[in-house]
Write an enzyme that holds these catalytic residues in place. Structure first.
Site, PDB file in Angstrom:
ATOM      1  N   ASP A  68       0.855  -1.174   0.000  1.00  0.00           N
ATOM      2  CA  ASP A  68       0.000   0.000   0.000  1.00  0.00           C
ATOM      3  C   ASP A  68       0.904   1.240   0.000  1.00  0.00           C
ATOM      4  O   ASP A  68       2.076   1.147   0.409  1.00  0.00           O
ATOM      5  CB  ASP A  68      -0.871  -0.056   1.276  1.00  0.00           C
ATOM      6  CG  ASP A  68      -1.748   1.153   1.423  1.00  0.00           C
ATOM      7  OD1 ASP A  68      -2.296   1.628   0.415  1.00  0.00           O
ATOM      8  OD2 ASP A  68      -1.893   1.634   2.570  1.00  0.00           O
TER       9      ASP A  68
ATOM     10  N   ASP B 192      -0.110   5.160   0.868  1.00  0.00           N
ATOM     11  CA  ASP B 192      -0.324   6.095   1.986  1.00  0.00           C
ATOM     12  C   ASP B 192      -0.298   5.373   3.326  1.00  0.00           C
ATOM     13  O   ASP B 192      -1.074   4.440   3.554  1.00  0.00           O
ATOM     14  CB  ASP B 192      -1.682   6.789   1.839  1.00  0.00           C
ATOM     15  CG  ASP B 192      -1.643   7.859   0.771  1.00  0.00           C
ATOM     16  OD1 ASP B 192      -0.937   8.852   0.966  1.00  0.00           O
ATOM     17  OD2 ASP B 192      -2.294   7.664  -0.266  1.00  0.00           O
TER      18      ASP B 192
ATOM     19  N   ASP C  97     -18.760   7.128  -0.699  1.00  0.00           N
ATOM     20  CA  ASP C  97     -18.237   6.661  -1.986  1.00  0.00           C
ATOM     21  C   ASP C  97     -19.076   5.506  -2.479  1.00  0.00           C
ATOM     22  O   ASP C  97     -19.641   4.743  -1.682  1.00  0.00           O
ATOM     23  CB  ASP C  97     -16.798   6.133  -1.829  1.00  0.00           C
ATOM     24  CG  ASP C  97     -15.828   7.201  -1.357  1.00  0.00           C
ATOM     25  OD1 ASP C  97     -15.988   8.365  -1.760  1.00  0.00           O
ATOM     26  OD2 ASP C  97     -14.915   6.853  -0.590  1.00  0.00           O
TER      27      ASP C  97
END
Ligand code: M1P
Length: 212
Positions: A16, A18, A186
């Site tokens: 990943d 961030d 979202d």
């Protein structure tokens, strides 16, 4: 990948971005890049970030394709093996114009009928892999954002809206809804999370896939 004659090419580690390779929205350090380079001598390495490729390059550098064997931006909607593009996909392609119009027409009417104390602009943000929907509007100020969050906790505005949209469109269009932040939610096609990139590894025949 032939530059690493002694490595285990049946094992891959995916990272990943961030909060893992970099601080949130920050830049990668030399220590991390050195550690990745050392690991790459032993196994195959790749990135899987939620942001788009330009943002991933801001964080990991323009040489990201040289430093990692695979680069997956937007969870793999944009996918590279070295500098070779493996393909790309978008929310619009998944939905098609007719379904998207049906969804947006319904959602815009729903938003218009909401009695939110403050309404600003950008109620629907069209991103390449998802829609982000905000009852107050994304260009509200920081204090307005905080006020909305408090009001939303009491009124359950987002929760109620998501339940309605999920019932009407969730199964019909294969959509996942997620309330993550303060003022919005979202929605994206089922499976378009970090596991999306795995489809590009199926033909590579890895014995072990690690995700960090
Ligand atoms: O990371 C969580 C969410 O952060 C933002 O939400 P909000 O503006 O509502 O605080 C958005 O970027 C959203 O897409 C994201 O899920």
């Amino acid at each position: 990948m032939s530059n690493f004659p002694n490595r285990d090419n049946k094992t891959i580690a995916l990272f990943d971005v961030d909060g893992t390779l970099t601080p949130a929205r920050g830049e990668v350090s030399k220590e991390v890049l050195d550690a990745i380079a050392a690991l790459r001598e032993k196994i195959v390495v790749g990135t899987v970030g939620g942001s788009d490729l330009p943002k991933q390059k801001e964080q990991l550098g323009d040489s990201v394709h040289d430093n990692f064997d695979f680069v997956f931006a937007e969870n793999g909607l944009t996918a590279f093996k070295g500098t070779e593009s493996l393909g790309s996909n978008t929310f619009l392609q998944h939905m098609g114009e007719d379904n998207l119009r049906e969804f947006l027409n319904y959602t815009l009417k729903y938003l218009a009928n909401l009695d939110v104390p403050q309404k600003r602009g950008t109620f629907i943000e069209f991103r390449s892999g998802m829609l982000n929907i905000s009852p107050i509007g994304r260009n509200c100020s920081r204090p307005e954002r905080n006020d909305f969050e408090k009001w939303d906790k009491e009124s359950k505005c987002r929760e109620t809206m998501v339940a309605d949209l999920r019932e009407k469109f969730g199964e019909k269009f294969g959509l996942t809804f997620s309330i993550g932040g303060q003022i919005s939610f979202d929605l994206f096609p089922n499976g378009w999370d970090k596991t999306y990139c795995l489809r590009y590894l199926e033909n590579e025949d890895y014995d072990k896939i690690y995700f960090f």
